[in-house]
Scaffold this active site. Structure first.
Site, short mmCIF file in Angstrom:
data_model
loop_
_atom_site.label_atom_id
_atom_site.label_comp_id
_atom_site.label_asym_id
_atom_site.label_seq_id
_atom_site.Cartn_x
_atom_site.Cartn_y
_atom_site.Cartn_z
N ASP A 151 9.23 6.32 -53.27
CA ASP A 151 8.24 6.64 -52.23
C ASP A 151 7.74 5.32 -51.65
OD1 ASP A 151 6.08 7.47 -50.70
OD2 ASP A 151 5.07 8.54 -52.31
N SER A 173 -0.99 12.43 -50.35
CA SER A 173 -0.57 11.59 -49.24
C SER A 173 -1.76 11.26 -48.32
CB SER A 173 0.58 12.28 -48.48
OG SER A 173 1.22 11.39 -47.61
N HIS A 214 8.47 11.33 -52.38
CA HIS A 214 7.22 11.73 -51.75
C HIS A 214 7.25 13.24 -51.47
CE1 HIS A 214 3.58 10.72 -49.49
NE2 HIS A 214 3.92 11.70 -48.68
#
Length: 311
Positions: free
Chosen positions: A248, A153, A278
């Protein structure tokens, strides 16, 4: 959607916690403890906490050393959390698994968080950390010729950016970049943002909240060291693994970055875990696919380090 991921979403929903974007950063950090989803930590031959110098201060790192005879290759790992939340504990389990399965030293980096430390502090800390690993390789049983960067991320964003910086600034030499559902652009107009804006763990509103805390102003969002997808030239970067999740908001920008790397002649292994949400990379305790992604990443690292050693 994968039934296990669906179950996790329902469990999180039943807790009834307020969305992150309605909290202060301090409240969000207190509430964002997902370690139970990671499962039991594996034993690693050695785990050491220390601090390293960065511009204007020092930051903690956690060094995981596998069993065996060094010097080992190294992965410098940056945790996710939108540059605002997350810490060394968030990714403790995946870092242990990667150290054991890839046979490498993992240096997990606790870069300074926004909004107390806005862009480019996290970038500068992340780059300083990989330089420190290269310069102090012998003292932590690392082979300075075999260093990779990786993260999930916001940590995937920092990994991509550190690879760019190392190329632009003449070092240190980075052999591989492991980008797990990376943030690559300050923008919310992709199809995956529309499809997955709400209800799949990471929301569009949360990403807006993260970016607003991280950047000093809109102009920062156009800087390639914040939005690596905007870099004019991606040639000469290390080979990459790019993992994305089907449900996501960040899916499309991660895949767009993989395509741009390929177009620039960079070897890329790109995998979409269709049924995943995610954050699944640090949920191996409850998601079979989380385990699979960690194994895929470990195998990719092992292969990349072997190629460098034998070339």
């Amino acid at each position: 959607m994968d039934p296990q991921a669906w179950f996790i979403l329902k469990q999180l929903e039943s807790v009834g916690a307020p969305p992150l974007d309605l909290l202060t950063p301090e409240q969000a950090r207190l509430g964002a403890d997902f370690r139970l989803l990671a499962g039991a930590p594996e034993e690693v031959a050695k785990v050491e906490n220390r601090t390293i110098p960065v511009p204007g201060g020092e930051i903690p790192v956690r060094i995981y050393t596998p069993a065996g005879e060094g010097p080992f290759p190294a992965l410098v790992y940056y945790h996710g959390g939108g540059w605002v939340i997350g810490n060394l504990d968030t990714v403790d389990v995946p870092c242990r698994m990667l150290a054991n399965r890839a046979g490498c030293v993992v240096v997990s980096v606790d870069y300074r968080l926004a909004p107390e430390h806005k862009f480019p502090t996290a970038v500068e800390d992340s780059y300083a950390a990989v330089k420190w690993v290269a310069e102090h390789a012998a003292s932590i049983q690392v082979d300075p010729e075999r260093i990779a960067v990786g993260g999930d991320s916001a940590g995937g964003n920092l990994s991509a950016v550190v690879a760019l910086m190392a190329r632009d600034q003449g070092g240190p030499s980075i052999n591989y970049q492991m980008l797990i559902y990376p943030v690559t652009q300050h923008s919310y107009d992709t199809k995956s943002y529309q499809e997955n804006a709400d209800g799949y763990f990471l929301t569009k509103n949360t990403m807006v909240w993260f970016w607003n805390h991280y950047l000093r102003d809109e102009q920062d969002g156009k800087n390639p060291y914040a939005s690596p997808l905007l870099a004019e030239d991606l040639s000469g970067l290390p080979p990459a693994l790019v993992i994305t999740a089907g449900f996501d908001p960040l899916r499309d920008e991660g895949e767009a970055y993989a395509e741009r790397l390929k177009a620039a002649g960079v070897p890329v292994e790109a995998t979409r875990y269709d049924g995943m949400i995610h954050g699944f990379f640090w949920m191996p305790g409850v998601l079979v696919q989380g385990n699979a992604a960690i194994n895929q990443a470990a195998n990719a690292l092992k292969h990349a380090f072997h190629v460098v050693k034998t070339s």
